[in-house]
Design an enzyme around this catalytic site. Structure first.
Site, PDB file in Angstrom:
ATOM      1  N   GLN A 236       0.822  -1.209   0.000  1.00  0.00           N
ATOM      2  CA  GLN A 236       0.000   0.000   0.000  1.00  0.00           C
ATOM      3  C   GLN A 236       0.858   1.262   0.000  1.00  0.00           C
ATOM      4  O   GLN A 236       0.346   2.362  -0.165  1.00  0.00           O
ATOM      5  CB  GLN A 236      -0.961   0.013   1.192  1.00  0.00           C
ATOM      6  CG  GLN A 236      -2.072  -1.023   1.079  1.00  0.00           C
ATOM      7  CD  GLN A 236      -3.073  -0.973   2.219  1.00  0.00           C
ATOM      8  OE1 GLN A 236      -3.251  -1.956   2.906  1.00  0.00           O
ATOM      9  NE2 GLN A 236      -3.738   0.158   2.424  1.00  0.00           N
ATOM     10  N   ARG A 383      -9.661  -0.225   7.409  1.00  0.00           N
ATOM     11  CA  ARG A 383     -10.666   0.725   6.927  1.00  0.00           C
ATOM     12  C   ARG A 383     -11.036   1.771   7.962  1.00  0.00           C
ATOM     13  O   ARG A 383     -12.219   2.001   8.273  1.00  0.00           O
ATOM     14  CB  ARG A 383     -11.912   0.005   6.447  1.00  0.00           C
ATOM     15  CG  ARG A 383     -12.545   0.796   5.309  1.00  0.00           C
ATOM     16  CD  ARG A 383     -13.528   0.044   4.500  1.00  0.00           C
ATOM     17  NE  ARG A 383     -13.827   0.795   3.299  1.00  0.00           N
ATOM     18  CZ  ARG A 383     -14.300   0.283   2.179  1.00  0.00           C
ATOM     19  NH1 ARG A 383     -14.546  -0.995   2.104  1.00  0.00           N
ATOM     20  NH2 ARG A 383     -14.548   1.041   1.141  1.00  0.00           N
ATOM     21  N   CYS A 384     -10.020   2.387   8.509  1.00  0.00           N
ATOM     22  CA  CYS A 384     -10.251   3.524   9.395  1.00  0.00           C
ATOM     23  C   CYS A 384      -8.942   4.256   9.493  1.00  0.00           C
ATOM     24  O   CYS A 384      -7.888   3.651   9.401  1.00  0.00           O
ATOM     25  CB  CYS A 384     -10.702   3.087  10.770  1.00  0.00           C
ATOM     26  SG  CYS A 384      -9.382   2.679  11.886  1.00  0.00           S
ATOM     27  N   GLU A 759     -13.071   5.257   4.011  1.00  0.00           N
ATOM     28  CA  GLU A 759     -13.199   4.583   5.307  1.00  0.00           C
ATOM     29  C   GLU A 759     -14.455   4.961   6.075  1.00  0.00           C
ATOM     30  O   GLU A 759     -14.866   4.257   7.005  1.00  0.00           O
ATOM     31  CB  GLU A 759     -11.967   4.910   6.150  1.00  0.00           C
ATOM     32  CG  GLU A 759     -10.708   4.426   5.466  1.00  0.00           C
ATOM     33  CD  GLU A 759      -9.460   4.948   6.144  1.00  0.00           C
ATOM     34  OE1 GLU A 759      -8.568   4.142   6.393  1.00  0.00           O
ATOM     35  OE2 GLU A 759      -9.376   6.134   6.428  1.00  0.00           O
TER      36      GLU A 759
HETATM   37  N1  PCD Z   1     -13.625   9.813  -3.968  1.00  0.00           N
HETATM   38  C1  PCD Z   1     -14.455  10.666  -4.692  1.00  0.00           C
HETATM   39  N2  PCD Z   1     -14.835  11.855  -4.131  1.00  0.00           N
HETATM   40  C2  PCD Z   1     -14.409  12.169  -2.886  1.00  0.00           C
HETATM   41  C3  PCD Z   1     -13.596  11.296  -2.167  1.00  0.00           C
HETATM   42  C4  PCD Z   1     -13.194  10.131  -2.748  1.00  0.00           C
HETATM   43  O1  PCD Z   1     -14.857  10.352  -5.817  1.00  0.00           O
HETATM   44  N3  PCD Z   1     -14.793  13.328  -2.334  1.00  0.00           N
HETATM   45  C5  PCD Z   1     -13.154   8.560  -4.596  1.00  0.00           C
HETATM   46  C6  PCD Z   1     -11.654   8.627  -4.830  1.00  0.00           C
HETATM   47  O2  PCD Z   1     -11.267   9.229  -5.929  1.00  0.00           O
HETATM   48  C7  PCD Z   1     -11.212   7.152  -4.717  1.00  0.00           C
HETATM   49  C8  PCD Z   1     -12.228   6.606  -3.722  1.00  0.00           C
HETATM   50  O3  PCD Z   1     -13.377   7.480  -3.736  1.00  0.00           O
HETATM   51  O4  PCD Z   1     -11.395   6.530  -5.940  1.00  0.00           O
HETATM   52  C9  PCD Z   1     -11.622   6.526  -2.280  1.00  0.00           C
HETATM   53  O5  PCD Z   1     -10.961   7.745  -2.026  1.00  0.00           O
HETATM   54  P1  PCD Z   1     -10.337   8.122  -0.596  1.00  0.00           P
HETATM   55  O6  PCD Z   1     -11.400   8.250   0.417  1.00  0.00           O
HETATM   56  O7  PCD Z   1      -9.412   9.245  -0.804  1.00  0.00           O
HETATM   57  O8  PCD Z   1      -9.518   6.819  -0.152  1.00  0.00           O
HETATM   58  P2  PCD Z   1      -8.175   6.244  -0.782  1.00  0.00           P
HETATM   59  O9  PCD Z   1      -7.009   6.789  -0.075  1.00  0.00           O
HETATM   60  O10 PCD Z   1      -8.237   6.311  -2.231  1.00  0.00           O
HETATM   61  O11 PCD Z   1      -8.344   4.715  -0.449  1.00  0.00           O
HETATM   62  C10 PCD Z   1      -8.016   4.227   0.832  1.00  0.00           C
HETATM   63  C11 PCD Z   1      -9.253   3.624   1.456  1.00  0.00           C
HETATM   64  C12 PCD Z   1      -8.855   2.770   2.638  1.00  0.00           C
HETATM   65  S1  PCD Z   1      -7.819   3.425   3.737  1.00  0.00           S
HETATM   66  C13 PCD Z   1      -9.379   1.544   2.802  1.00  0.00           C
HETATM   67  S2  PCD Z   1      -8.940   0.664   4.162  1.00  0.00           S
HETATM   68  C14 PCD Z   1     -10.331   0.911   1.844  1.00  0.00           C
HETATM   69  C15 PCD Z   1     -11.021   2.032   1.039  1.00  0.00           C
HETATM   70  O12 PCD Z   1      -9.958   2.851   0.493  1.00  0.00           O
HETATM   71  N4  PCD Z   1      -9.640  -0.035   0.995  1.00  0.00           N
HETATM   72  C16 PCD Z   1     -10.246  -0.396  -0.171  1.00  0.00           C
HETATM   73  N5  PCD Z   1     -11.773   1.466  -0.045  1.00  0.00           N
HETATM   74  C17 PCD Z   1     -11.331   0.347  -0.695  1.00  0.00           C
HETATM   75  N6  PCD Z   1     -11.944  -0.029  -1.818  1.00  0.00           N
HETATM   76  C18 PCD Z   1     -11.513  -1.124  -2.459  1.00  0.00           C
HETATM   77  N7  PCD Z   1     -12.176  -1.517  -3.573  1.00  0.00           N
HETATM   78  N8  PCD Z   1     -10.476  -1.861  -2.018  1.00  0.00           N
HETATM   79  C19 PCD Z   1      -9.817  -1.512  -0.905  1.00  0.00           C
HETATM   80  O13 PCD Z   1      -8.784  -2.218  -0.484  1.00  0.00           O
HETATM   81 MO1  PCD Z   1      -6.992   1.662   5.072  1.00  0.00          MO
HETATM   82  O14 PCD Z   1      -6.047   2.696   6.166  1.00  0.00           O
HETATM   83  O15 PCD Z   1      -5.836   0.932   4.107  1.00  0.00           O
HETATM   84  O16 PCD Z   1      -7.168   0.410   6.382  1.00  0.00           O
END
Ligand code: PCD
Length: 803
Positions: A236, A383-384, A759
Site C-alpha cells: 500500500q 478501513r479507518c 473509510e
Molecule cells: N472519492 C471521490 N470523491 C471524494 C472522495 C473520494 O470520488 N470526495 C473517490 C476517490 O477518488 C477514490 C475513492 O473514492 O477513488 C476513495 O478515495 P479516498 O477516500 O481518498 O480513499 P483512498 O485513499 O483512495 O483509499 C483508501 C481507502 C482505505 S484506507 C481503505 S482501508 C479501503 C477504502 O480505500 N480499501 C479499499 N476502499 C477500498 N476499496 C476497495 N475496492 N479496495 C480496498 O482495499 Mo486503510 O487505512 O488501508 O485500512
C-alpha cells in the site's frame, strides 16, 4: 461541415470531469480476469519460499533441525534466525518504534509466528520441506488477556525486559509498552465529579482482521550482475518499502525498484512490513533467483496484521437537560507480541483522540496503555484512519449510554450537542482542528428520510406487543453521527519512520493533447485510474478518457507515502489539482502568445483559453499542447509537464449520519436489517458512483465486524478463527440493501474541496449496526453488550434479560 460546434455544456460533459459518474476504467480488466496481481508475476527461474510456523503461542525454541528438510527433493535452502543474524536481519524495526523477530530468535510469542523459511523449486516442494523441519519447543505460560498481562510475572519480551523506556515513553511493567495521553485529565475529572449526570461504561472493540481477498505476498528478484533488486509486492506504500528496504539492506535506493501491481484489496493489511518480504529478499540475494512468497488464507489471518482489540473505559458527564460537560477515556490496547501498529510515528494510538466525535465537549482526556500479549502483532487501520473507528464506536456507544442515563431520546441528545456549523473551524478539547462541517443539516435530513418519529412510534408499539406475547421480534433503531479525520499529513505532524506524509503527482501532456499522470499513491480497488483523471480533466481541460493514471512503480512514480487512511484524495488528489494548475499556468502563456495578446487577457474556459471579451478567439488545450512541443515560443521552455508535492495544511473531516433499522428474533438471535440509510458528506464529490461503491463496500465490512467477524484465541493462545469456516465474510445473502445520500460541505483548504470517503462507511457503519442491536433491547434494560453480535451472543442478551 455544417455540424454545430459543441455547446459549453457538451464540452463540460465530454471531459467527464468532477462530479461525473464515470464508469471505472480499470473494471474492463478486473471483470475479465485480466488483472495482474502479484501471484500472476512469473519470472524466469523463479523459486518459492514459505514458512515453518509456530504451533505454540509462547514457547522456548530449543533447536531447529533442518537436515531432513534439506533432503526433500526440490528444497534448496532453509533459513533460520541464525542465518539472518550476521546480516542483522533476524529482527526488524516496526512502524511503531518497536522491533519484531523476522524468524524465531530463541522463543516464539504467538501461534503462527515465522520460525524458518524454506526455499524450494515450487510451492509444493516448499510445503514438503516445511513438514520435514523439526523444531524442539518448550512451552511457556501464555498471556492472552491484556489486563492479566499487566499483572503477570511472565515476561513476554525478554529482549527488552529491563528497559524502562520505550519508543513512546516510560514502561511501568515488563509487559507494558507505553502510556500515551492527550487532554486535560484534572479538568476532565473535575467536570465529571461535579456533573449532574454521569454515565460510565466499558466498551470493547474486539480484535478483527482486514482480510483482503488477495493475501499478502511478494516476488523478490536480485539481479547480481547489475546490482539491481526488484520487488513486486502487495504494498500500500511502495516508496516507503523501497526506502526501508534500502536502509535495512544497505543497497542504494536507486538500485531498488518496488512495484505494486494490481492489488486485490488492501484495507490496511498491506501497509506494514512483514517477515515474508525480508526473507524473500534475502533468499533471492543468496540464491540469485527470483523468490516468490504468497500467504495462504490461514497465514494471512494468523500472522500478518490484526485490527482493533481496544478496551475503552469511558465516563461521560452532562447536565440534567443533556448538555455534555466532559469525556474521560482510558484504553487498554492489546498490541500482541510486538508493537507493529501502523500509525504515524507521533501517534501510538493513531487518531483515537478524535473520540469527542461530532460533539462540542468542553473538556476531555484520553489515556492509552499499550500492552504485550501472546497474539499476532499488527494493529493496522482496517478501513479507518488510524484508530478512528475505535473512537467513533466509543463515543457513539457512550452517547447511547448517556441517553439511557438521562432518559432522553438519543437523536435529540446528539442534536443538542453537535458542533454547530458556525463553530467551524472548530478546535476540539483533544486538540484537533476540524476544518468544516454542517452536522445539524445532515442529521435533520437523515431523520426525515427514515421517518424517525414514525419508527419510534412503531418501536414503542412493538415493545407493547412483545410484552403481550403477540410477537417475539424486537425492533432496533441504530443511530450514528460520526466525524472522520483523513488525509495524513501535514508533514509537521505526521511521519512514518521519519518520512513526512505528503503526496505527489507528476503530469506529462503529450503533443497530441492526451496525457499521463503518475501519483505517489496506489489503488487497491478504489478506482484511482478513473477518479484522478477526472480531477485533471476539470483542471486542464483534457478529457478524462485521454488521461492515463499510473501508480505503484517506484522507478517511474514520484515519491509518495501511499494509500491508506483515506489519504489519497485529500493529499494526492490535492497534488493532482495543484500539478494541473501548473500545467494550466504554462498553457496560459502559450495561448496568449498564440493569440497575440497579453497573458492576462486570456482566461481558461472548460477545455480552452479564450480572449477575454472575444469568445470566438481561443486556443484549445490540444492546440496549446501541440504548440508546446512544436513551436518556438520566446521565453517558454518546450514541453508541457508539471509535478507537485503537496503537504496538506490540515486533515479533512468528512462526516456522516447513518441509521440502521433492525428486527431481532429473541428466540434465535437472528437479525434482519430492514433498512440502512447512509448519508455521507465528503465535501466535493469527484465521482458519485465510485463514492456509492465505496460506501456499499465499507458498510458491508462494518456489517461483518459488528455482526460476526472476529479474531479469537483460546486460553492457551490457539487461534480459533483462522479459516473462512470461522471468520465471517458476508456474502450477498447476509448483505442488506443500502440507501445512500449526501450533503456537500467542501473542505476549505483542499484545492478542490474534496475530503476522503473510503473509510467513512466502516467508521460510521459499525456503531450504527451495533447501536441497532443495543437499541432493540433498550426497553428491557440493556446498556452494553460486546461485539460481534453474532446469533449466539444476541440470543444470550435476550436470555440474560429474561426474555
Ligand atoms: N472519492 C471521490 N470523491 C471524494 C472522495 C473520494 O470520488 N470526495 C473517490 C476517490 O477518488 C477514490 C475513492 O473514492 O477513488 C476513495 O478515495 P479516498 O477516500 O481518498 O480513499 P483512498 O485513499 O483512495 O483509499 C483508501 C481507502 C482505505 S484506507 C481503505 S482501508 C479501503 C477504502 O480505500 N480499501 C479499499 N476502499 C477500498 N476499496 C476497495 N475496492 N479496495 C480496498 O482495499 Mo486503510 O487505512 O488501508 O485500512
Amino acid at each position: 461541415n455544417d455540424q454545430a460546434p459543441p455547446t459549453r455544456e457538451q464540452r463540460v460533459a465530454g471531459l467527464k470531469g468532477l462530479g461525473c459518474s464515470r464508469k471505472r476504467v480499470e473494471d474492463a480488466r478486473f471483470t475479465q480476469g485480466k488483472g495482474n496481481y502479484v501471484d500472476d508475476v512469473k519470472l524466469p527461474g523463479m523459486i518459492f519460499g514459505d514458512f515453518v510456523r509456530s504451533p505454540y503461542a509462547h514457547a522456548r525454541v530449543k533447536a531447529i533441525h533442518t537436515e531432513e528438510a534439506l533432503k526433500v527433493p526440490g528444497v534448496l535452502a532453509v533459513l533460520t534466525a541464525k542465518d539472518l543474524e550476521p546480516l542483522s536481519l533476524h529482527w526488524m524495526p516496526t512502524l511503531a518504534g518497536d522491533k519484531q523477530m523476522v524468524l524465531a530468535d530463541g522463543k516464539v510469542l504467538f501461534q503462527g509466528q515465522e520460525v524458518a523459511f524454506v526455499v524450494a523449486t515450487d510451492r509444493y516442494a516448499a510445503a514438503d520441506g516445511i513438514a520435514a523441519v523439526e523444531v524442539e519447543y518448550e512451552e511457556l505460560p501464555v498471556l492472552t488477556d491484556p489486563f492479566e498481562a499487566l499483572k503477570s510475572d511472565v515476561v513476554l519480551r525478554e529482549d527488552i525486559a529491563d528497559q524502562t523506556e520505550g519508543a513512546h515513553g516510560a514502561r511501568r511493567h515488563h509487559n507494558h509498552i507505553f502510556l500515551w495521553e492527550e487532554g486535560d485529565e484534572a479538568a476532565t475529572t473535575q467536570a465529571i465529579e461535579s456533573a449532574e449526570v454521569v454515565a460510565e461504561e466499558m466498551v470493547y472493540y474486539h480484535r478483527t482482521h482486514p482480510c483482503p481477498l488477495e493475501t499478502c505476498g511478494c516476488v523478490a528478484s536480485m539481479d547480481k550482475v547489475n546490482g539491481k533488486l526488484t520487488v513486486y509486492g502487495t504494498f500500500q506504500a511502495p516508496h516507503v518499502v523501497r526506502t526501508v528496504a534500502s536502509l535495512l539492506s544497505g543497497i542504494e535506493e536507486h538500485n531498488i525498484r518496488v512495484i505494486s501491481p494490481d492489488i486485490g484489496g488492501g484495507f490496511g493489511n498491506k501497509v506494514g512490513v512483514y517477515p515474508g518480504y525480508i526473507c524473500s529478499i534475502v533468499a533471492s540475494i543468496v540464491t540469485g533467483k527470483p523468490v516468490k512468497w504468497i500467504e495462504n488464507r490461514m497465514d494471512n489471518l494468523m500472522a500478518t496484521a490484526f485490527a482493533r482489540d481496544y478496551w475503552m473505559k469511558g465516563k461521560i458527564s452532562a447536565t440534567r437537560d443533556g448538555k455534555i460537560t466532559g469525556l474521560h477515556c482510558q484504553v487498554t490496547a492489546d498490541h500482541g507480541a510486538f508493537d507493529a501498529c501502523a500509525d504515524p510515528t507521533k501517534f501510538p494510538a493513531g487518531f483515537f483522540h478524535i473520540c469527542t466525535g461530532s460533539y462540542d465537549i468542553p473538556v476531555a482526556y484520553v489515556g492509552v496503555d499499550g500492552v504485550y500479549t501472546n497474539k499476532a502483532p499488527g494493529g493496522v487501520a482496517y478501513r479507518c484512519s488510524f484508530r478512528v473507528t475505535e473512537a467513533a464506536y466509543f463515543i457513539e456507544r457512550m452517547i447511547e449510554v448517556l441517553a439511557i442515563e438521562l432518559g432522553m431520546d438519543a437523536a435529540e441528545l446528539r442534536a443538542k450537542n453537535f458542533i454547530r456549523a458556525d463553530q467551524f473551524p472548530y478546535t476540539s478539547a483533544l486538540g484537533w482542528e476540524y476544518d468544516s462541517g454542517d452536522y445539524h443539516t445532515a442529521w435533520d435530513k437523515a431523520l426525515k428520510a427514515v421517518d424517525y418519529e414514525g419508527l419510534r412510534r412503531e418501536q414503542a408499539e412493538r415493545v407493547e406487543a412483545f410484552k403481550r406475547g403477540e410477537t417475539r421480534k424486537l425492533l432496533g433503531i441504530g443511530l450514528t453521527h460520526f466525524t472522520e479525520i483523513v488525509g495524513a499529513g501535514p508533514v509537521k505532524n505526521c511521519d512514518i519512520l521519519g518520512m513526512g506524509m505528503f503526496d505527489s503527482c507528476e503530469i506529462r501532456v503529450h503533443p497530441t493533447g492526451s496525457a499521463i499522470a503518475r501519483l505517489g499513491t496506489i489503488s487497491q480497488g478504489q478506482g484511482h485510474a478513473t477518479t484522478f483523471a477526472q480531477i485533471l480533466a476539470s483542471e486542464i481541460g483534457i478529457p478524462a478518457d485521454s488521461i492515463t493514471i499510473e501508480e505503484g512503480d517506484t522507478d517511474t512514480a514520484p515519491y509518495g507515502l501511499g494509500t491508506y487512511g483515506s489519504r489519497s484524495t485529500p493529499v494526492a488528489g490535492a497534488a493532482t489539482a495543484m500539478a494541473g494548475r501548473k500545467i494550466r499556468a504554462k498553457a496560459q502563456m502559450i495561448a496568449a502568445y498564440l493569440l497575440e495578446v497579453h497573458d492576462d487577457d486570456v482566461e481558461f474556459d472548460v477545455d480552452r483559453f479564450v480572449v477575454k471579451g472575444a469568445p470566438e478567439r481561443f486556443k484549445t488545450m490540444a492546440e496549446i499542447a501541440y504548440a508546446a512541443y512544436n513551436q518556438a515560443i520566446p521565453g517558454v521552455e518546450p514541453g508541457l509537464e508539471a509535478v507537485s508535492y503537496y503537504d496538506p495544511p490540515n486533515m479533512t473531516y468528512p462526516f456522516g449520519a447513518y441509521i440502521c433499522v433492525m428486527e431481532i428474533d429473541v428466540d434465535t438471535g437472528v437479525h434482519e436489517i430492514r433498512q440502512f440509510y447512509a448519508l455521507d458528506d465528503c465535501g466535493t464529490r469527484i465521482n458519485p458512483m465510485v463514492i456509492e461503491g465505496q460506501v456499499h463496500g465499507g458498510l458491508t465490512e462494518a456489517l461483518a465486524i459488528a455482526m460476526g467477524q472476529e479474531i479469537a484465541y483460546d486460553e492457551i493462545g490457539n487461534h480459533k478463527t483462522a479459516t473462512f469456516m470461522d471468520f465471517f465474510i458476508p456474502t450477498a445473502w447476509e448483505t442488506p440493501t443500502y440507501t445512500t445520500d449526501h450533503t456537500e460541505t467542501p473542505s476549505p483548504h483542499h484545492p478542490i474541496g474534496a475530503k476522503g470517503v473510503g473509510e467513512s462507511p466502516n467508521v460510521g457503519g459499525v456503531p450504527a449496526f451495533s447501536n441497532a442491536v443495543h437499541d432493540a433491547f433498550r426497553a428491557f434494560g440493556l446498556r452494553q453488550a460486546h461485539m460481534p453480535h453474532d446469533q449466539w451472543r444476541v440470543w444470550k442478551i435476550a436470555h440474560d434479560l429474561g426474555l
